[in-house]
Scaffold this motif. Structure first.
Motif, short mmCIF file in Angstrom:
data_model
loop_
_atom_site.label_atom_id
_atom_site.label_comp_id
_atom_site.label_asym_id
_atom_site.label_seq_id
_atom_site.Cartn_x
_atom_site.Cartn_y
_atom_site.Cartn_z
N PHE A 11 -2.66 0.15 7.40
CA PHE A 11 -1.56 -0.23 6.40
C PHE A 11 -1.75 1.02 5.23
O PHE A 11 -0.78 1.54 4.98
N TRP A 12 -3.02 1.04 5.06
CA TRP A 12 -3.10 2.44 4.09
C TRP A 12 -2.69 3.62 4.41
O TRP A 12 -2.08 4.44 3.50
N LEU A 13 -3.03 4.10 5.53
CA LEU A 13 -2.65 5.34 6.07
C LEU A 13 -1.01 5.21 6.25
O LEU A 13 -0.39 6.26 6.07
N GLY A 14 -0.46 4.05 6.62
CA GLY A 14 0.93 3.98 6.78
C GLY A 14 1.46 4.18 5.40
O GLY A 14 2.64 4.79 5.39
N GLY A 15 0.77 3.78 4.32
CA GLY A 15 1.38 3.79 2.99
C GLY A 15 1.59 5.27 2.72
O GLY A 15 2.66 5.56 2.12
N ARG A 16 0.52 5.99 2.93
CA ARG A 16 0.54 7.65 2.89
C ARG A 16 1.41 8.29 3.49
O ARG A 16 2.18 9.08 3.03
N PHE A 17 1.75 7.69 4.59
CA PHE A 17 2.71 8.23 5.41
C PHE A 17 4.13 7.94 4.69
O PHE A 17 4.87 8.84 4.66
N ALA A 18 4.36 6.73 4.40
CA ALA A 18 5.54 6.34 3.65
C ALA A 18 5.82 7.16 2.37
O ALA A 18 7.00 7.75 2.12
N ALA A 19 4.92 7.36 1.75
CA ALA A 19 5.03 8.10 0.30
C ALA A 19 5.35 9.54 0.83
O ALA A 19 6.02 9.92 -0.08
N PHE A 20 4.66 9.97 1.68
CA PHE A 20 5.05 11.41 1.81
C PHE A 20 6.32 11.62 2.48
O PHE A 20 7.07 12.40 2.06
N ASP A 21 6.89 10.51 3.21
CA ASP A 21 8.38 10.85 3.76
C ASP A 21 9.11 10.27 2.98
O ASP A 21 10.38 10.42 3.11
N GLY A 22 8.87 9.57 1.59
CA GLY A 22 9.76 9.17 0.67
C GLY A 22 10.57 8.05 1.40
O GLY A 22 11.88 7.63 0.92
N LEU A 23 9.94 7.22 1.97
CA LEU A 23 10.52 5.97 2.55
C LEU A 23 9.79 4.68 1.89
O LEU A 23 8.66 4.75 1.49
N PRO A 24 10.64 3.63 1.56
CA PRO A 24 10.01 2.38 1.17
C PRO A 24 9.25 1.78 2.59
O PRO A 24 9.44 2.24 3.49
N GLY A 25 8.08 0.95 1.95
CA GLY A 25 7.34 0.66 3.13
C GLY A 25 7.96 -0.20 4.25
O GLY A 25 7.63 -0.14 5.30
N TRP A 26 8.92 -1.17 4.04
CA TRP A 26 9.50 -1.87 5.13
C TRP A 26 10.22 -0.99 6.03
O TRP A 26 10.16 -0.99 7.27
N LEU B 283 1.01 -1.14 0.18
CA LEU B 283 0.20 -0.05 -0.18
C LEU B 283 0.80 1.24 -0.19
O LEU B 283 0.14 2.41 -0.08
N THR B 284 2.01 1.16 0.09
CA THR B 284 3.05 2.36 -0.15
C THR B 284 3.33 2.35 -1.61
O THR B 284 3.29 3.61 -2.29
N ASP B 285 3.30 1.33 -2.29
CA ASP B 285 3.58 1.22 -3.63
C ASP B 285 2.46 2.30 -4.63
O ASP B 285 2.51 2.79 -5.54
N SER B 286 1.29 1.74 -3.78
CA SER B 286 -0.13 2.36 -4.56
C SER B 286 -0.95 2.38 -3.40
O SER B 286 -1.45 1.34 -2.69
N PRO B 287 -1.79 3.45 -3.55
CA PRO B 287 -3.21 3.68 -2.55
C PRO B 287 -4.02 2.98 -3.01
O PRO B 287 -5.12 2.82 -2.15
N HIS B 288 -4.04 2.12 -4.16
CA HIS B 288 -5.24 1.59 -4.50
C HIS B 288 -5.52 0.15 -3.44
O HIS B 288 -4.32 -0.55 -3.33
N LEU B 289 -6.53 -0.02 -3.23
CA LEU B 289 -6.72 -1.20 -2.21
C LEU B 289 -6.30 -2.51 -3.11
O LEU B 289 -7.18 -2.86 -4.14
N ALA B 290 -5.57 -3.37 -2.18
CA ALA B 290 -5.40 -4.49 -3.04
C ALA B 290 -4.77 -5.48 -1.75
O ALA B 290 -4.25 -5.15 -0.90
N ASP B 291 -4.86 -6.99 -2.24
CA ASP B 291 -4.25 -7.90 -1.28
C ASP B 291 -2.78 -7.61 -1.42
O ASP B 291 -2.20 -7.17 -2.39
N MET B 292 -2.16 -8.10 -0.11
CA MET B 292 -0.93 -7.86 0.22
C MET B 292 0.10 -8.66 -0.58
O MET B 292 1.10 -8.28 -1.10
N THR B 293 -0.36 -9.79 -1.38
CA THR B 293 0.49 -10.79 -2.02
C THR B 293 -0.17 -11.17 -3.61
O THR B 293 0.71 -11.03 -4.36
N TYR B 294 -1.35 -11.49 -3.49
CA TYR B 294 -1.93 -11.79 -4.90
C TYR B 294 -2.35 -11.02 -5.57
O TYR B 294 -3.18 -9.88 -5.44
N HIS B 295 -1.73 -10.91 -6.90
CA HIS B 295 -2.50 -10.02 -8.11
C HIS B 295 -3.70 -10.17 -8.30
O HIS B 295 -4.31 -11.29 -8.69
N GLY B 296 -4.49 -8.86 -8.57
CA GLY B 296 -5.70 -8.74 -9.00
C GLY B 296 -6.80 -9.14 -7.87
O GLY B 296 -7.98 -8.96 -8.33
#
Length: 654
Positions: free
Chosen positions: A152-167, A129-142
């Motif tokens: 996790f979605w909020l954390g992804g926006r935090f990571a994107a704002f701070d320029g950090l990779p998700g991990w 969810l850092t890679d994309s704000p689109h709701l998606a399964d953590m592992t499985y495509h589609g």
């Protein structure tokens, strides 16, 4: 209020002030935690597992944070700095969380638990969810997400704002979110019971939550906010003693409390399914309580039966109506995270193999009874239980806690019974909830005892306060010790840059950056357009590649059909020629992997997979499948050995 003031305008102004205070608490918690982590990161600290330096500085920082909270209490007692009290108390509580978690982890980029076990899939979710704000399964495509995505979605926006990779964002986001929740809960308590008791209650709940729930940060956030929100539930559901009719019943409702309760239950549904079920159950229990009390209170032999019946009907409609409105609001908020998955299930997409409830550790086979532990927490929770039993008929807060305690034990009992039919409700996760509730109740019990002591011995408030401060520091400084195993793992696991924070030789994961570069060079595609079959799921935690198979069936999306994928992977391992392999991949019922990340062995290329063996504990059996090397000996595959790994990339696959 003067004679010319409109009561409605005064009420509106008061509510705006309350909302402003809560917003201020969020901002203060965010600023304090973020600034604190930045300061900690500026220094090259020794590893927690090889030095006591960070432990010592953590203790000092905790004492300072408690001292800040004492300042807020003193200001309240002397009636000074009314506005600043909230800022001071929020700062102190956020600072306590930040120093307690941030300082021991000051020399590592990883959070509690590192990239191991549960933290591996949580980090994978945040990376997705850092890679994309689109709701998606953590592992499985589609696939839409099955696990609640809110935190996790909020954390992804935090990571994107701070320029950090998700991990890498996981640690600061976990600490900041817990700190903000603690600051917000403190202001909530202050608003309800005054800053002196509010700080004490919030401090107790915060410390025990850090002790028992910090490795699961979204759970910690809900516990910190959920304990004071229980009181809001009571105010939301309880109407006047008698209602004149259905319309009057609704007009008499505390609608801000109803809306706030619905929003919180809905927020919980986007964070944590089990806790949401518990909160909904508590709301239903409170509704039943008010129905019974209201029914009995309406009894009056001096009134005609028809009038008594009308009063009871109006009362019931009021209580149930408020519950329905709460549920409707909660449902609408929950759909923000759950709508994609529910839509897929309604459309009859196949689902199988998910075994999220197949886990029964020893704690899940017992009722939680923290009040009988020989510790400060045990003593505090015992006092809390006694206070709740003595006061639930007369005190709103005690009633809220009583309903929650009954709810926890009811869910636990049901979970124990469900083991007979091959599943559980994961009730062991509720242990920290009841500890937090009883700890909060314990502060009220201690306050009543303190009043008795002051009445008997005279003005010994200074001695009582000093003892309370020492107990708070004693409990707080024990948190790093209780979390030492998780802290150590954060130093011994290899992080996303390929290093260990304790400066010792890194594991095989140190090759991940090189493997990522090879995949990009050989496929020419970004990670979010590539499906990888691997048993080294840490790779998927660090980079947003899609996985063909998940870590275990317990974390797998039911829509992914974990069990069928596992059988398919085993069938592929029996293929011996490139033609067979290509044909099998093209015939797969799911999008096939274009990248394989194996471990090398003399017999071939291996994957170490997982099988659910519930009701055994451990509930997972690891087994190895070995792929034949000749199956990839073809120009359509590019094979590269990287350390202990074998990277196989399918070429020119559309």
């Amino acid at each position: 209020m003067t004679a010319t003031q409109n009561p409605a305008s005064v009420s509106t102004r008061s509510r705006l002030v309350d909302v402003g205070g809560l917003v201020t608490a969020v901002v203060v918690g965010l600023v304090v935690a973020w600034a604190g982590l930045l300061i900690i990161d500026k220094v090259g600290w020794p590893a927690f597992n090889s030095s006591n330096v960070t432990r010592a500085l953590t203790t000092v920082g905790q004492a300072v944070a408690v001292a800040v909270l004492v300042v807020a209490v003193i200001a309240y007692r002397v009636r000074r700095w009314a506005t600043a009290q909230q800022i001071i108390s929020a700062s102190g509580m956020a600072g306590l969380v930040t120093i307690t978690l941030g300082m021991p982890l000051g020399a590592t980029k990883l959070y509690l638990g590192g990239l191991s076990v549960d933290q591996q899939f949580r980090t994978e979710y945040l990376t997705r969810l850092t890679d994309s704000p689109h709701l998606a399964d953590m592992t499985y495509h589609g696939l839409p997400p099955y696990y609640p995505a809110g935190w996790f979605w909020l954390g992804g926006r935090f990571a994107a704002f701070d320029g950090l990779p998700g991990w890498e964002a996981f640690k600061p986001w976990a600490i900041i979110s817990i700190a903000v929740a603690a600051a917000l809960a403190t202001v909530l308590w202050n608003r309800m019971i005054g800053t002196d008791r509010g700080v004490a209650v919030s401090l107790a709940v915060t410390v025990v939550t850090l002790m028992y729930t910090a490795p699961e940060p979204y759970g910690a956030v809900l516990i910190l906010l959920g304990v004071p929100m229980l009181v809001v539930f009571v105010n939301a559901l309880r109407g006047p003693r008698f209602d004149a009719g259905p319309v009057a019943a609704f007009r008499a409702s505390s609608w801000p409390a109803v809306v706030a309760s619905g929003l919180f239950i809905g927020l919980s549904a986007t964070f944590y399914t089990l806790f949401t079920g518990l909160l909904a159950g508590i709301a239903i229990l409170l509704t039943l309580w008010f129905l019974v009390v209201g029914w009995l209170a309406a009894s009056n032999k001096a009134l005609p039966d028809a009038e008594v019946t009308a009063q009871r009907r109006a009362m019931a409609l009021g209580v149930v109506g408020r519950l329905v409105v709460m549920g409707a609001i909660a449902g609408l908020v929950a759909l923000l995270a759950w709508a994609p998955y529910l839509s897929a299930r309604v459309s009859s997409k196949p689902a199988s193999g998910g075994t999220a409830e197949h886990y029964l550790p020893e704690a899940g086979a017992l009722f939680p009874v923290p009040m009988f532990d020989f510790s400060l927490v045990g003593l505090l929770t015992l006092i809390g239980l006694i206070w709740v039993l003595l006061r639930f008929r007369t005190r709103t807060i005690a009633l809220a806690f009583a309903a929650a305690i009954v709810g926890v034990y009811a869910v636990t009992a049901l979970s124990l019974l469900l083991t007979a039919v091959g599943t559980t409700l994961l009730s062991f996760r509720l242990g920290p909830v009841i500890i937090a509730i009883l700890s909060a109740a314990g502060i009220f019990g201690v306050a009543e005892v303190a009043r008795v002591v002051v009445g008997k011995l005279g003005d010994v408030r200074l001695a009582v306060g000093a003892l309370g401060v020492l107990v708070a520091i004693a409990m707080a400084q024990s948190v790093p010790g209780m979390l030492s195993s998780d802290i150590t793992t954060a130093y011994t696991d290899t992080d996303g840059t390929g290093v260990r924070a304790d400066k010792k030789p890194a594991g095989a994961e140190s090759y991940f950056p090189q493997i990522r570069t090879l995949i990009h060079d050989q496929t020419g595609k970004p990670a979010d357009q590539t499906i990888v079959l691997t048993a080294d799921y840490g790779f998927l935690s660090v980079y947003p590649y899609w996985g063909f198979q998940g870590l275990t069936s317990h974390y797998a999306n039911p829509l992914a059909e974990f069990d069928k994928r596992a059988k398919t992977i085993e069938r592929w391992s029996k293929l011996t020629t490139p033609g067979e392999m290509v044909a099998a991949l093209d015939a797969a019922q799911w999008a096939p992997p274009t990248v394989f990340l194996f471990r090398y062995s003399a017999d071939g290329y291996t994957l170490k997979l997982a099988q659910d063996v519930y009701p055994n504990d451990p509930n997972v059996r690891r087994y190895t499948v070995t792929y034949h090397k000749p199956a990839f000996a073809d120009p359509r595959f590019q094979v590269t050995e990287v350390g202990p790994f074998v990277l196989v990339v399918r070429k020119e696959h559309k």
